[in-house]
Design a protein around this motif. Structure first.
Motif, PDB file in Angstrom:
ATOM      1  N   ASP A   1      18.450  -8.582 -16.486  1.00 43.93           N
ATOM      2  CA  ASP A   1      17.983 -10.162 -15.973  1.00 43.93           C
ATOM      3  C   ASP A   1      16.997 -10.777 -16.822  1.00 43.93           C
ATOM      4  OD1 ASP A   1      15.732  -8.440 -15.491  1.00 43.93           O
ATOM      5  OD2 ASP A   1      15.876  -8.749 -13.164  1.00 43.93           O
ATOM      6  N   GLY A   2      16.486 -10.222 -17.861  1.00 44.14           N
ATOM      7  CA  GLY A   2      15.507 -10.918 -18.666  1.00 44.14           C
ATOM      8  C   GLY A   2      14.127 -10.637 -18.375  1.00 44.14           C
ATOM      9  N   SER A   3      14.051  -9.683 -17.744  1.00 47.96           N
ATOM     10  CA  SER A   3      12.714  -9.405 -17.086  1.00 47.96           C
ATOM     11  C   SER A   3      11.816  -8.164 -17.868  1.00 47.96           C
ATOM     12  CB  SER A   3      12.533  -8.850 -15.642  1.00 47.96           C
ATOM     13  OG  SER A   3      13.036  -7.822 -15.364  1.00 47.96           O
ATOM     14  N   TYR A   4      10.566  -8.240 -17.907  1.00 47.26           N
ATOM     15  CA  TYR A   4       9.878  -7.058 -18.543  1.00 47.26           C
ATOM     16  C   TYR A   4       9.142  -6.148 -17.529  1.00 47.26           C
ATOM     17  CZ  TYR A   4      10.682  -9.501 -22.972  1.00 47.26           C
ATOM     18  OH  TYR A   4      11.236 -10.071 -24.003  1.00 47.26           O
ATOM     19  N   HIS A   5       8.827  -5.061 -17.692  1.00 49.77           N
ATOM     20  CA  HIS A   5       8.185  -3.917 -16.639  1.00 49.77           C
ATOM     21  C   HIS A   5       7.230  -3.276 -17.506  1.00 49.77           C
ATOM     22  CE1 HIS A   5      11.803  -5.023 -14.575  1.00 49.77           C
ATOM     23  NE2 HIS A   5      11.004  -4.498 -13.418  1.00 49.77           N
ATOM     24  N   GLY A   6       5.901  -2.966 -16.931  1.00 50.44           N
ATOM     25  CA  GLY A   6       5.026  -2.146 -17.678  1.00 50.44           C
ATOM     26  C   GLY A   6       3.648  -2.568 -17.154  1.00 50.44           C
ATOM     27  N   GLU A   7       2.478  -1.782 -17.880  1.00 48.99           N
ATOM     28  CA  GLU A   7       1.227  -2.015 -17.174  1.00 48.99           C
ATOM     29  C   GLU A   7       0.694  -3.632 -17.717  1.00 48.99           C
ATOM     30  OE1 GLU A   7      -3.443  -0.445 -17.720  1.00 48.99           O
ATOM     31  OE2 GLU A   7      -1.932   0.349 -18.993  1.00 48.99           O
ATOM     32  N   LEU A   8       0.025  -4.077 -17.144  1.00 47.81           N
ATOM     33  CA  LEU A   8      -0.390  -5.518 -17.280  1.00 47.81           C
ATOM     34  C   LEU A   8      -1.678  -5.444 -18.060  1.00 47.81           C
ATOM     35  CD1 LEU A   8      -0.168  -8.421 -16.867  1.00 47.81           C
ATOM     36  CD2 LEU A   8      -1.508  -8.322 -14.863  1.00 47.81           C
ATOM     37  N   GLN A   9      -1.676  -6.192 -19.151  1.00 45.55           N
ATOM     38  CA  GLN A   9      -2.903  -6.374 -20.163  1.00 45.55           C
ATOM     39  C   GLN A   9      -3.202  -7.892 -20.092  1.00 45.55           C
ATOM     40  OE1 GLN A   9      -1.683  -4.527 -23.702  1.00 45.55           O
ATOM     41  NE2 GLN A   9      -3.031  -2.471 -23.187  1.00 45.55           N
ATOM     42  N   LEU A  10      -4.351  -8.048 -20.099  1.00 47.97           N
ATOM     43  CA  LEU A  10      -5.186  -9.551 -20.264  1.00 47.97           C
ATOM     44  C   LEU A  10      -6.121  -9.761 -21.232  1.00 47.97           C
ATOM     45  CD1 LEU A  10      -5.646  -9.754 -16.299  1.00 47.97           C
ATOM     46  CD2 LEU A  10      -3.863 -10.844 -17.613  1.00 47.97           C
ATOM     47  N   ARG A  11      -6.087 -11.205 -21.897  1.00 44.26           N
ATOM     48  CA  ARG A  11      -7.134 -11.386 -22.836  1.00 44.26           C
ATOM     49  C   ARG A  11      -7.292 -12.985 -22.637  1.00 44.26           C
ATOM     50  NH1 ARG A  11      -5.387  -9.815 -28.853  1.00 44.26           N
ATOM     51  NH2 ARG A  11      -3.863 -11.627 -28.408  1.00 44.26           N
ATOM     52  N   GLY A  12      -8.536 -13.487 -23.164  1.00 42.94           N
ATOM     53  CA  GLY A  12      -8.770 -14.723 -23.162  1.00 42.94           C
ATOM     54  C   GLY A  12     -10.101 -15.126 -22.598  1.00 42.94           C
ATOM     55  N   PRO A  13     -10.436 -16.435 -22.506  1.00 39.76           N
ATOM     56  CA  PRO A  13     -12.127 -16.703 -22.044  1.00 39.76           C
ATOM     57  C   PRO A  13     -12.326 -16.290 -20.669  1.00 39.76           C
ATOM     58  CG  PRO A  13     -10.596 -18.728 -22.243  1.00 39.76           C
ATOM     59  CD  PRO A  13      -9.452 -17.735 -22.953  1.00 39.76           C
ATOM     60  N   GLN A  14     -11.285 -16.212 -19.791  1.00 43.49           N
ATOM     61  CA  GLN A  14     -11.566 -15.679 -18.430  1.00 43.49           C
ATOM     62  C   GLN A  14     -11.679 -14.197 -18.263  1.00 43.49           C
ATOM     63  OE1 GLN A  14      -9.126 -17.695 -15.573  1.00 43.49           O
ATOM     64  NE2 GLN A  14      -9.814 -16.250 -14.009  1.00 43.49           N
ATOM     65  N   VAL A  15     -11.617 -13.690 -19.335  1.00 38.45           N
ATOM     66  CA  VAL A  15     -11.757 -12.131 -19.167  1.00 38.45           C
ATOM     67  C   VAL A  15     -13.054 -11.407 -19.770  1.00 38.45           C
ATOM     68  CG1 VAL A  15     -10.576 -10.090 -19.561  1.00 38.45           C
ATOM     69  CG2 VAL A  15      -9.206 -12.089 -19.413  1.00 38.45           C
ATOM     70  N   PHE A  16     -13.620 -10.788 -18.956  1.00 43.90           N
ATOM     71  CA  PHE A  16     -14.904 -10.223 -19.266  1.00 43.90           C
ATOM     72  C   PHE A  16     -15.145  -9.370 -20.487  1.00 43.90           C
ATOM     73  CE2 PHE A  16     -13.250  -6.077 -18.545  1.00 43.90           C
ATOM     74  CZ  PHE A  16     -14.176  -4.959 -18.357  1.00 43.90           C
ATOM     75  N   SER A  17     -16.128  -8.919 -20.921  1.00 39.42           N
ATOM     76  CA  SER A  17     -16.331  -8.276 -22.336  1.00 39.42           C
ATOM     77  C   SER A  17     -16.899  -6.747 -22.047  1.00 39.42           C
ATOM     78  CB  SER A  17     -17.271  -9.058 -23.206  1.00 39.42           C
ATOM     79  OG  SER A  17     -16.760 -10.405 -23.553  1.00 39.42           O
ATOM     80  N   TYR A  18     -17.645  -6.669 -21.209  1.00 38.98           N
ATOM     81  CA  TYR A  18     -18.223  -5.326 -21.157  1.00 38.98           C
ATOM     82  C   TYR A  18     -18.748  -5.036 -19.629  1.00 38.98           C
ATOM     83  CZ  TYR A  18     -22.698  -7.641 -21.474  1.00 38.98           C
ATOM     84  OH  TYR A  18     -23.899  -8.475 -21.320  1.00 38.98           O
ATOM     85  N   TYR A  19     -19.036  -3.737 -19.516  1.00 39.29           N
ATOM     86  CA  TYR A  19     -19.505  -3.402 -18.271  1.00 39.29           C
ATOM     87  C   TYR A  19     -20.695  -2.983 -18.577  1.00 39.29           C
ATOM     88  CZ  TYR A  19     -14.680  -2.227 -16.264  1.00 39.29           C
ATOM     89  OH  TYR A  19     -13.365  -2.121 -15.894  1.00 39.29           O
TER      90      TYR A  19
END
Length: 741
Positions: A527-545
């Motif tokens: 159906d054209g979809s992908y499945h897996g664990e979501l990963q994020l990147r970009g200016p809205q994403v934090f850098s460290y704990y």
């Protein structure tokens, strides 16, 4: 949009030319972005790697970079609020129901407001007062021992802790911290005294701004941890203290005995007014807040969120949602949690008035909604499940009447005709007057233009029903503390409910393989979809704990992608669907994998009898068991759904039913039949249905750590709390297999 400019030399909002101010006003008036591209994501060509899906970006930024701010002069929350003062200075800003001895229930039945200009002045005075309360404190730690002084606080800012329920003073204190580049953090009651001490020690926070009822707890906390909390030297009460009162003077003496200076907010503002401190506006890189995740397991981690990240989150939300008409919103999710921080920030950026419940607790939400009448409502699935249950219960109560039949028919017609293009086509004049108008008024949603849900997946059927019965748009967002809450959101009248929409304009996403759960993201399915664990990147994403390099290293892969731990599906249009958590699945003894959160949401949205549910299974057993929670409406709902059960078992009340159910297998089997009959539409397989259960009155609570502050289930803690009950259910065996239900 042509006037979403790239970052360049900027000018403070207050000093902009009239033409620039006019440009910003025009920009805000034009939001949300007028582009159908926002609704979809695209796969970046050549970005797919072995074991990963392609990288997806919002279609709006197909020919450009990710967008982190609306305008070069709006790079921080401080600048965004100052812009609101310029645009909406005379509008209501923060509103409270004031205590009044002469009123029957003790509080006014209306909100008293201060406008944006007043709050702007107060935050500056309060911020200066906070600085003096720490730096002029006789208990201040010598800078050589890790303390602070006025000479270096701009480069070595101390951290302010906020502690208390949602109220105007909480937000005012947060704004004050922004004005002077003071990072803040929040203490939660629900994290317990050990964690509060942990946060105060880790951050070396010298000052806690709190509700009056927290003062004694904090004094005791310092008394029990004098060395590790030696930096903690100031308490500022959000409530005015009567310093002529003997008990307050006693409290001051007790605070002094553990080297804490006790002030109230009024004193602190006067201190700042008498001795002004030059404002130190934050830079985009300045830490705005350290948000300690409540988490479902383990010790909370402090997510470091800068003004750049918070501004990118506001840019995403404004671009995708836009500004509601001038009005109010009610702050009901905990401000200590990042979801409500984003919502409150967004309201202040948009010139909307924030109102606050007069008392904490879920029982006060609807009464305050009826007074506030918000222009939009942001909440979590469990509250919407309660709304759905309440509406359905009112339709079921008593003998079926012609009016009930008509109302049900209109709601069903609205549900069938939901359309992304035309909104609720079934929501015509008759529908509005006979159904949606009355239902909305009963919940205080008279002026509500749309609902927003997040924090956990919601059953699509719940969204359909509420859109049909309330006649409003309903958006589902997805986000985490690590990206300052929402990072994508669905369209308000999307016919295909369940999607969290496309990734926003300030981040990108991809999926990775999770072979142990049989998810392989490298190739699209038929159906054209992908499945897996979501990963994020970009200016809205934090850098460290905060001070946790070990956890930071585990959270990111070598290419800088943040690993969310959420299992997701990205469809052919680049829309995101959250399926489950990587850790929230288990295998039954016959080898079948089960995702409990999906099952719980189906039961919650389908049965008017159930208010809470915790589903459990493991590899030693072949069936699921559950702890099922009911509320005060349970008995009346049961009489409406199946009066024969009430009659046959001589049930008298909710409490009586609970007691008899857990002792009588036949009664339990009859109730289980009702629960499972209600979920038939969802197509659950036999092993996905509840086979036995323990009944209790609201068994999952924030106070006992089985729910997070945003009402997410903590499975490990719930398993521990109900270990005995679960063992008994497994020993009792499946009630379904005995009857072949």
């Amino acid at each position: 949009m042509s006037h979403l400019k790239k970052i360049q030399d900027r000018t403070p909002v207050e000093s902009l030319s009239p033409q620039d101010k006019k440009e910003i006003k025009s920009l805000f008036d034009s939001l949300p972005l007028p582009s159908s591209d926002l609704a979809t994501s695209y796969a970046v060509p050549g970005s797919a790697k072995t074991g990963y899906s392609p990288t997806f970006r919002n279609s709006y930024v197909k020919n450009g970079s990710l967008i982190e701010t609306l305008h070069p002069s709006l790079r921080t929350l401080h600048e965004l609020f100052n812009n609101s003062v310029q645009l909406y200075g005379e509008r209501d800003c923060l509103g409270s129901r004031l205590y009044d001895h002469d009123v029957k229930d003790g509080y006014d039945d209306y909100f008293t407001f201060e406008n944006y200009r007043t709050i702007h002045k107060r935050k500056s005075d309060l911020g200066a007062g906070i600085i003096h309360s720490v730096l002029d404190n006789e208990y201040r730690i010598d800078p050589k021992d890790g303390g602070f002084d006025l000479a270096d606080y701009n480069t070595n800012n101390f951290i302010v802790s906020l502690y208390g329920r949602n109220r105007a003073e909480w937000v005012l204190s947060d704004l004050a911290c922004q004005t002077y580049s003071l990072p803040d953090t929040a203490l939660y009651d629900t994290l317990g005294p050990t964690t509060s001490a942990y946060i105060l020690e880790l951050t070396k926070s010298p000052v806690v701004i709190c509700c009056a009822e927290k003062i004694e707890k904090l004094i005791e906390l310092k008394a029990n941890n004098p060395e590790s909390l030696k930096h903690f030297i100031t308490i500022i009460s959000m409530d005015n203290l009567d310093f002529q009162d003997f008990s307050i003077n006693d409290l001051i003496k007790r605070a002094n005995s553990v080297q804490i200076k006790l002030l109230d907010l009024g004193q602190t503002e006067e201190l700042g007014k008498a001795s002004p401190v030059a404002e130190i506006p934050p830079l985009p890189s300045t830490i705005y807040t350290i948000s300690f995740t409540s988490g479902t397991t383990g010790v909370p981690k402090g997510v470091v969120l800068t003004h750049k990240i918070a501004t990118a989150a506001a840019t995403f939300a404004l671009s995708h949602i836009g500004l509601p008409d001038t009005g109010r919103t009610l702050s009901i999710l905990p401000l200590a949690h990042i979801f409500e921080r984003q919502v409150s920030n967004l309201a202040l950026v948009a010139g909307v008035a924030l109102t606050f419940p007069h008392l904490p607790g879920p029982e006060h939400i609807v009464p305050n909604l009826r007074i506030s009448k918000p222009c939009a409502l942001t909440a979590v699935p469990r509250l919407y499940n309660k709304f759905e249950s309440a509406i359905k219960s009112s339709l079921l109560s008593g003998p079926e009447t012609i009016t009930q039949k008509l109302v049900s028919a209109i709601i069903n017609q609205n549900i069938r005709t939901q359309s992304a293009k035309d909104g609720n086509k079934g929501n015509n004049f008759i529908s509005r007057q006979l159904v949606t108008k009355k239902i909305r008024a009963s919940l205080g949603l008279d002026n509500c233009q749309f609902l927003v849900t997040g924090s956990a997946p919601i059953d699509p059927e719940t969204m359909k029903f509420l859109k049909g019965s309330l006649g409003v748009g309903f958006m589902q967002g997805y986000g985490l503390t690590e990206c300052y809450a929402g990072i994508c959101i669905s369209s308000a009248y999307l016919k295909e409910n369940g999607s969290c929409g496309a990734i926003g304009i300030s981040a990108e996403m991809r999926l990775r393989d999770v072979p142990e759960m049989n998810y392989f993201s490298g190739k699209p399915l038929a159906d054209g979809s992908y499945h897996g664990e979501l990963q994020l990147r970009g200016p809205q994403v934090f850098s460290y704990y905060y001070k946790r390099p070990d956890e930071t290293e585990k959270a990111f892969d070598k290419d800088g992608w943040f690993c969310t731990g959420d299992i997701a599906r990205i469809d052919k249009n680049g829309k995101l669907y959250i399926i489950d958590r990587v850790k929230n699945f288990f295998k039954l003894s016959q080898g079948e994998y089960v995702t409990p959160e999906k099952i719980e949401n189906i039961y919650l949205s389908s049965s008017p009898l159930i208010s809470q549910v915790f589903v459990h299974g493991d590899s030693l057993h072949s069936f699921l068991v559950a702890v099922v929670g009911v509320d005060e409406t349970f008995f009346n709902n049961l009489k409406s759904v199946d009066p024969s059960i009430v009659k046959n078992y001589e049930l008298k009340s909710t409490e009586d039913t609970i007691e008899k159910c857990n002792a009588n297998k036949d009664l339990k089997r009859s109730l289980l039949f009702l629960f499972n009959k209600s979920v038939e539409h969802a197509g659950l397989l036999g092993f996905e249905k509840i086979h036995n259960f323990h009944l209790a009155f609201e068994p999952l609570k924030i106070e006992d750590d089985t729910l997070t502050p945003t009402l997410k289930l903590r499975r490990v803690q719930a398993k521990h709390k109900f270990d005995t009950e679960l063992a008994n259910l497994y020993n009792e065996k499946s009630l379904l297999r005995e009857t072949k239900m």
